[in-house]
Design a protein around this motif. Structure first.
Motif, mmCIF file in Angstrom:
data_model
loop_
_atom_site.group_PDB
_atom_site.id
_atom_site.type_symbol
_atom_site.label_atom_id
_atom_site.label_comp_id
_atom_site.label_asym_id
_atom_site.label_seq_id
_atom_site.Cartn_x
_atom_site.Cartn_y
_atom_site.Cartn_z
ATOM 1 N N ALA A 359 36.050 -30.584 -100.285
ATOM 2 C CA ALA A 359 35.827 -30.172 -101.671
ATOM 3 C C ALA A 359 34.384 -30.503 -102.033
ATOM 4 C CB ALA A 359 36.786 -30.905 -102.591
ATOM 5 N N LEU A 360 33.761 -29.650 -102.833
ATOM 6 C CA LEU A 360 32.372 -29.856 -103.248
ATOM 7 C C LEU A 360 32.357 -30.390 -104.678
ATOM 8 C CD1 LEU A 360 30.700 -26.624 -101.813
ATOM 9 C CD2 LEU A 360 31.074 -28.835 -100.701
ATOM 10 N N ALA A 361 31.845 -31.600 -104.831
ATOM 11 C CA ALA A 361 31.914 -32.281 -106.126
ATOM 12 C C ALA A 361 31.298 -31.443 -107.237
ATOM 13 C CB ALA A 361 31.208 -33.635 -106.023
ATOM 14 N N GLU A 362 30.192 -30.758 -106.928
ATOM 15 C CA GLU A 362 29.498 -29.995 -107.958
ATOM 16 C C GLU A 362 30.404 -28.917 -108.556
ATOM 17 O OE1 GLU A 362 26.766 -31.710 -104.920
ATOM 18 O OE2 GLU A 362 28.561 -30.460 -104.823
ATOM 19 N N ILE A 363 31.206 -28.261 -107.701
ATOM 20 C CA ILE A 363 32.117 -27.211 -108.177
ATOM 21 C C ILE A 363 33.341 -27.826 -108.838
ATOM 22 C CG2 ILE A 363 33.398 -25.155 -107.527
ATOM 23 C CD1 ILE A 363 30.413 -24.894 -107.053
ATOM 24 N N GLN A 364 33.860 -28.893 -108.248
ATOM 25 C CA GLN A 364 35.069 -29.529 -108.792
ATOM 26 C C GLN A 364 34.827 -30.032 -110.215
ATOM 27 O OE1 GLN A 364 36.665 -28.153 -106.147
ATOM 28 N NE2 GLN A 364 38.134 -29.821 -106.347
ATOM 29 N N VAL A 365 33.699 -30.649 -110.442
ATOM 30 C CA VAL A 365 33.381 -31.176 -111.769
ATOM 31 C C VAL A 365 33.300 -30.042 -112.784
ATOM 32 C CG1 VAL A 365 31.579 -32.290 -113.146
ATOM 33 C CG2 VAL A 365 32.250 -33.266 -110.938
ATOM 34 N N ALA A 366 32.666 -28.924 -112.404
ATOM 35 C CA ALA A 366 32.553 -27.781 -113.318
ATOM 36 C C ALA A 366 33.927 -27.208 -113.652
ATOM 37 C CB ALA A 366 31.660 -26.706 -112.700
ATOM 38 N N LEU A 367 34.792 -27.092 -112.640
ATOM 39 C CA LEU A 367 36.126 -26.546 -112.879
ATOM 40 C C LEU A 367 36.944 -27.467 -113.796
ATOM 41 C CD1 LEU A 367 36.991 -25.162 -109.339
ATOM 42 C CD2 LEU A 367 36.995 -23.839 -111.452
ATOM 43 N N GLU A 368 36.903 -28.763 -113.535
ATOM 44 C CA GLU A 368 37.694 -29.679 -114.371
ATOM 45 C C GLU A 368 37.151 -29.706 -115.797
ATOM 46 O OE1 GLU A 368 39.591 -34.178 -114.263
ATOM 47 O OE2 GLU A 368 38.734 -33.270 -112.468
ATOM 48 N N PRO A 484 20.786 -26.855 -112.173
ATOM 49 C CA PRO A 484 19.785 -26.391 -111.195
ATOM 50 C C PRO A 484 20.441 -26.007 -109.876
ATOM 51 C CG PRO A 484 19.005 -28.372 -112.315
ATOM 52 C CD PRO A 484 20.441 -28.179 -112.727
ATOM 53 N N LYS A 485 20.015 -24.867 -109.308
ATOM 54 C CA LYS A 485 20.649 -24.365 -108.083
ATOM 55 C C LYS A 485 20.593 -25.364 -106.942
ATOM 56 C CE LYS A 485 18.414 -20.440 -108.000
ATOM 57 N NZ LYS A 485 17.930 -19.105 -107.543
ATOM 58 N N GLU A 486 19.496 -26.121 -106.862
ATOM 59 C CA GLU A 486 19.382 -27.079 -105.766
ATOM 60 C C GLU A 486 20.378 -28.228 -105.908
ATOM 61 O OE1 GLU A 486 15.972 -27.981 -108.725
ATOM 62 O OE2 GLU A 486 17.015 -26.236 -107.877
ATOM 63 N N HIS A 487 20.927 -28.420 -107.120
ATOM 64 C CA HIS A 487 21.956 -29.439 -107.317
ATOM 65 C C HIS A 487 23.339 -28.920 -106.941
ATOM 66 C CE1 HIS A 487 19.322 -31.649 -110.549
ATOM 67 N NE2 HIS A 487 18.718 -31.510 -109.380
ATOM 68 N N ILE A 488 23.526 -27.613 -106.993
ATOM 69 C CA ILE A 488 24.825 -27.015 -106.673
ATOM 70 C C ILE A 488 25.008 -26.893 -105.165
ATOM 71 C CG2 ILE A 488 26.258 -24.942 -106.933
ATOM 72 C CD1 ILE A 488 24.792 -24.392 -109.556
ATOM 73 N N HIS A 489 23.928 -26.561 -104.463
ATOM 74 C CA HIS A 489 24.015 -26.291 -103.020
ATOM 75 C C HIS A 489 24.142 -27.622 -102.271
ATOM 76 C CE1 HIS A 489 23.649 -23.188 -99.912
ATOM 77 N NE2 HIS A 489 23.124 -24.159 -99.174
ATOM 78 N N SER A 490 25.375 -28.001 -101.958
ATOM 79 C CA SER A 490 25.670 -29.327 -101.431
ATOM 80 C C SER A 490 25.117 -29.542 -100.029
ATOM 81 C CB SER A 490 27.198 -29.525 -101.401
ATOM 82 O OG SER A 490 27.521 -30.729 -100.757
ATOM 83 N N ARG A 491 24.679 -30.802 -99.764
ATOM 84 C CA ARG A 491 24.253 -31.172 -98.412
ATOM 85 C C ARG A 491 25.413 -31.159 -97.422
ATOM 86 N NH1 ARG A 491 21.253 -36.729 -99.664
ATOM 87 N NH2 ARG A 491 23.053 -36.835 -101.067
#
Length: 502
Positions: A359-368, A484-491
């Motif tokens: 799971a990608l935290a950046e997406i999970q946080v936005a969904l919740e 910012p896009k660079e924050h969404i694109h997970s390492r």
């Protein structure tokens, strides 16, 4: 022309030039690409007019981006793209610079900034296939289009390059890429021929041209969401403060402000619906939302993500229906996938089952956050309507009929809380293609507990939740747009040896 020597005619070679900014480098890419496509198209028209000599072959090449590094650089460890892993020569072929302008400039500027080197732009050794020069149906009139169709045959192969499947594999993104003897390393996840292939497929499957696709993608498997999205989109384009300026429907039908639902119905009457229709709520900078109704099944989910991935979207999210597997769930409850159990099998050859899909935290946080905002519930109260956990995706829609010997035991062992046919495929392909992904599902049936998906089973709670569900998906993408896009694109999406372009 058997045993006849061909005379290969090419445009004059454009030598490599070095650039210290992405905009100027992009301008050169565009010049090379447009000149070479125009060269092929002009000679094809000669061919259709029977003016091309029998032994004359026509060839022009894709433009190429190259970066040369002689030593290692210290790079900001927070970055997930925009740099190369090791010294050497890194390069990629490029198609449709017009379509990928902002993407290409961003990626090249990051390389220049992070490595303090210049970008080299020139011509590759990869021929542009004739078919891919005609990327817009309007570029060839009806009469010549008929000639084009009739001309595709053995004789044409003597004159023009055609699509070559050996140049269109996914070895780079699959991590199976073999370096050639020259040790040149890939700079981007896809080659130009692979991108061209998918751009043509997108028009076929979605009924819309690639340039309409926005950076944020919603996938659904339920027609109701299409209707709700169309209604929401009309409201947005009628609001001058929304930031959205246009809705594009299958058939490339443009809906502008002021049109009523009845006007749109008349405009779209008779338009043939594609297999997976796409609806684009556009913003001038491309940061709008595209909704794709992928229908049912992991095969559709893989097919469409295989092709949308070349557009390099910022994120994609699945909002669909699922079977709830727990007795405590109600019809209409939400499921936020934190893990995926893959029983869909469509990606087994490309992404082995031993590969976990995080799971990608950046997406999970936005969904919740979106669920909280739309539902009005927070913290412990949110658990009344939403569970987080493992979602299983399966390739057998009637899996319930194999209850005794079927996957039920494995579902229990995996702690799965929901089952559908698409989510794991979309997440797995997001992982494979380095596109941030997430899933929020709505429980539409509970087959293990006697609540089958039958007419009349829907409750008022279920109807309210379904109406909210699409709004949650939209809100989550709007939250991501402010990030910012660079924050969404997970390492987490990076492998040991990774291409520099995201």
């Amino acid at each position: 022309m058997t045993n006849q020597v061909r005379n290969i005619l090419t445009p004059q070679t454009m030598p490599f030039e070095s650039f210290d900014n992405g905009e100027a480098a992009w301008q050169q890419l565009l010049r090379i690409y447009e000149r070479n496509c125009n060269f092929i198209r002009a000679h094809f028209l000669d061919y259709t007019a029977q003016k091309l000599p029998q032994n004359q072959a026509i060839r022009a090449f894709y433009p190429l981006i190259r970066i040369r590094l002689t030593h290692h650089h210290d790079i900001d460890s927070r970055l997930s793209y925009g740099f190369v892993e090791s010294p050497g020569i890194h390069e990629t072929t490029v198609t449709r610079p017009d379509l990928f302008k902002h993407y290409l400039i961003e990626q090249m500027d990051l390389l220049i900034k992070n490595h303090q080197v210049k970008i080299e732009i020139g011509e590759s050794k990869t021929p542009i296939p004739l078919h891919f020069c005609f990327y817009d149906n309007a570029m060839i009139d009806e009469e010549r289009n008929a000639v084009f169709t009739d001309a595709v045959g053995a004789n044409m192969l003597n004159h023009f390059d055609v699509p070559n499947l050996s140049q269109m594999d996914d070895a780079i993104v699959n991590g199976t890429y073999k370096l050639a003897s020259d040790r040149v390393m890939p700079l981007a996840p896809f080659t130009a021929p692979r991108i061209d292939y998918s751009l043509h497929r997108l028009q076929h499957y979605t009924g819309t041209q690639p340039e309409h696709f926005q950076h944020y993608i919603l996938f659904t498997n339920y027609q109701f969401y299409v209707e709700e999205f169309s209604h929401y989109a009309r409201e947005q384009i009628n609001d001058p403060n929304s930031g959205y300026n246009e809705l594009v429907l299958p058939g490339n039908i443009r809906v502008e402000a002021g049109l009523t639902a009845e006007d749109i119905k008349k405009t779209t009457a008779g338009v043939k619906q594609p297999q997976m229709p796409a609806y684009h709520l556009k913003r001038p900078d491309g940061s709008g939302i595209t909704l794709v109704n992928i229908g049912v099944g992991p095969s559709n989910a893989k097919t469409i993500t295989d092709h949308i991935s070349v557009l390099r979207p910022t994120a994609w999210i699945m909002v669909g229906h699922c079977a709830g597997l727990r007795s405590s769930q109600r019809l209409g409850d939400y499921v936020l996938a934190h893990a995926y159990m893959r029983e869909d099998h469509v990606l087994d050859d490309d992404l082995p089952l031993f590969v976990p899909i995080p799971a990608l935290a950046e997406i999970q946080v936005a969904l919740e956050q979106a669920v909280e905002e739309i539902s009005g519930l927070k913290d412990y109260e949110l658990k009344r309507i939403m569970r987080t956990g493992t979602v299983a995706s399966i390739d057998n829609r009637n899996w319930e009929l194999r209850y005794q010997e079927g996957p039920v035991q494995r579902l229990s062992q995996s702690r799965a809380i929901a089952l559908d046919m698409e989510s794991a495929t979309i997440a797995a392909n997001g992982f494979r293609f380095r596109v941030p992904y997430g899933t929020l599902l709505c429980v539409s049936d509970k087959p293990l507990h006697g609540e089958l998906k039958l007419p009349g089973m829907a409750t008022e709670f279920y109807r309210v939740q379904v109406a909210q569900h699409l709004q949650i998906g939209i809100r989550s993408l709007e939250i991501l747009r402010r990030t910012p896009k660079e924050h969404i694109h997970s390492r987490k999406l990076r492998s040991f040896i990774e291409a520099a372009f995201k």
